[in-house]
Structure formats: structure tokens, C-alpha cells
Design a protein around this motif. Structure first.
Motif, short mmCIF file in Angstrom:
data_model
loop_
_atom_site.label_atom_id
_atom_site.label_comp_id
_atom_site.label_asym_id
_atom_site.label_seq_id
_atom_site.Cartn_x
_atom_site.Cartn_y
_atom_site.Cartn_z
N UNK A 247 65.83 -42.08 -26.14
CA UNK A 247 67.56 -42.24 -26.37
C UNK A 247 67.94 -43.52 -25.77
N UNK A 248 69.15 -43.58 -26.17
CA UNK A 248 69.98 -44.98 -25.50
C UNK A 248 70.30 -43.62 -23.83
N UNK A 249 70.11 -42.53 -23.71
CA UNK A 249 70.98 -41.99 -22.74
C UNK A 249 69.83 -42.32 -21.84
N UNK A 250 68.63 -41.39 -22.22
CA UNK A 250 66.92 -41.68 -21.76
C UNK A 250 66.73 -43.28 -21.24
N UNK A 251 67.57 -44.15 -21.70
CA UNK A 251 67.30 -45.63 -21.14
C UNK A 251 67.71 -45.90 -20.03
N UNK A 252 69.50 -45.20 -20.41
CA UNK A 252 70.17 -45.60 -19.28
C UNK A 252 69.34 -44.68 -17.78
N UNK A 253 69.30 -44.11 -18.05
CA UNK A 253 68.55 -42.93 -16.76
C UNK A 253 67.43 -43.51 -15.84
N UNK A 254 66.89 -44.15 -17.55
CA UNK A 254 65.66 -44.89 -17.03
C UNK A 254 66.36 -46.57 -16.18
N UNK A 255 66.79 -46.66 -16.96
CA UNK A 255 67.18 -47.97 -15.48
C UNK A 255 67.71 -47.75 -14.19
N UNK A 256 69.07 -46.69 -14.32
CA UNK A 256 69.59 -46.02 -13.80
C UNK A 256 68.71 -46.21 -12.17
N UNK A 257 67.35 -45.14 -13.02
CA UNK A 257 66.34 -44.56 -11.53
C UNK A 257 65.64 -46.28 -11.10
N UNK A 258 65.69 -47.16 -11.67
CA UNK A 258 64.88 -48.45 -11.35
C UNK A 258 65.89 -48.51 -9.54
N UNK B 131 78.42 -53.66 -15.12
CA UNK B 131 78.05 -54.79 -13.84
C UNK B 131 77.11 -54.55 -13.51
N UNK B 132 76.92 -53.24 -13.78
CA UNK B 132 76.15 -53.13 -12.46
C UNK B 132 74.71 -54.02 -12.66
N UNK C 183 71.90 -56.48 -11.24
CA UNK C 183 70.97 -56.68 -11.26
C UNK C 183 69.96 -56.90 -11.60
N UNK C 184 70.32 -57.35 -12.42
CA UNK C 184 69.47 -57.64 -14.09
C UNK C 184 67.63 -58.48 -13.07
N UNK C 185 67.65 -59.38 -12.55
CA UNK C 185 66.60 -59.96 -12.53
C UNK C 185 65.67 -59.01 -11.50
N UNK C 186 66.40 -58.06 -11.14
CA UNK C 186 65.15 -57.09 -10.23
C UNK C 186 64.49 -56.22 -11.12
N UNK C 187 66.07 -56.03 -11.83
CA UNK C 187 65.46 -54.94 -13.06
C UNK C 187 64.75 -55.04 -14.05
N UNK C 188 64.61 -56.02 -14.94
CA UNK C 188 63.53 -57.19 -15.72
C UNK C 188 62.32 -57.05 -14.90
N UNK C 189 62.40 -57.63 -14.04
CA UNK C 189 60.88 -57.29 -13.61
C UNK C 189 59.68 -55.59 -13.47
N UNK C 190 61.29 -54.63 -12.28
CA UNK C 190 60.88 -53.47 -12.70
C UNK C 190 60.38 -52.80 -13.90
N UNK C 191 61.06 -53.39 -14.86
CA UNK C 191 60.51 -52.41 -16.74
C UNK C 191 58.97 -53.46 -16.85
N UNK C 192 59.19 -55.07 -16.90
CA UNK C 192 57.84 -54.99 -16.78
C UNK C 192 57.28 -54.90 -16.22
#
Length: 61
Positions: free
Chosen positions: A50-61, A4-5, A9-18
Motif C-alpha cells: 500500500x502507499x502507507x507501506x511504501x512511505x514507511x519503507x522509504x522512511x525506514x531506509x 523535500x526529504x 536523499x533520493x540517490x541514496x534511497x534509490x540505491x537502498x531500494x535496488x
């Protein structure tokens, strides 16, 4: 961060990841309901994390 989270916040996350990882494309970041594992797999493969690293990266954005 849960699904859900991510959706909320997906559009914001996409921009930050890119911004942070310029080699990610819109195709890499396409998100459809029920595709969360596929998305994490794509990000893991593209970023070499790793999946955990990716999850942490996303949660830190």
C-alpha cells in the motif's frame, strides 16, 4: 518523509531500494518533480504494498 526529504536523499534511497528489491529498475525509480504520486504508484504496483507501506519503507531506509 515529505517531498523535500525524498529529493534530498533520493540517490541514496534509490540505491537502498535496488539493493533490497532487486527487481526494481532505474526506470521504476525515475523521479521528476511533481511525480511523487506516480512514483508511489509504481512502487506500490511493483512491490505489492500500500502507499502507507511504501512511505514507511522509504522512511525506514
Amino acid at each position: 518523509m515529505n517531498t523535500t526529504g525524498i529529493k534530498g536523499n533520493w540517490n541514496e534511497l534509490k540505491g537502498k531500494l535496488k539493493q533490497q528489491y532487486a527487481d526494481l529498475t532505474d526506470d521504476d525509480l525515475l523521479y521528476a518533480e511533481g511525480k511523487e504520486d506516480e512514483l508511489y504508484g509504481r512502487l506500490q504496483q511493483k512491490l505489492g504494498k500500500s502507499k502507507d507501506e511504501v512511505q514507511k519503507l522509504i522512511s525506514d531506509l
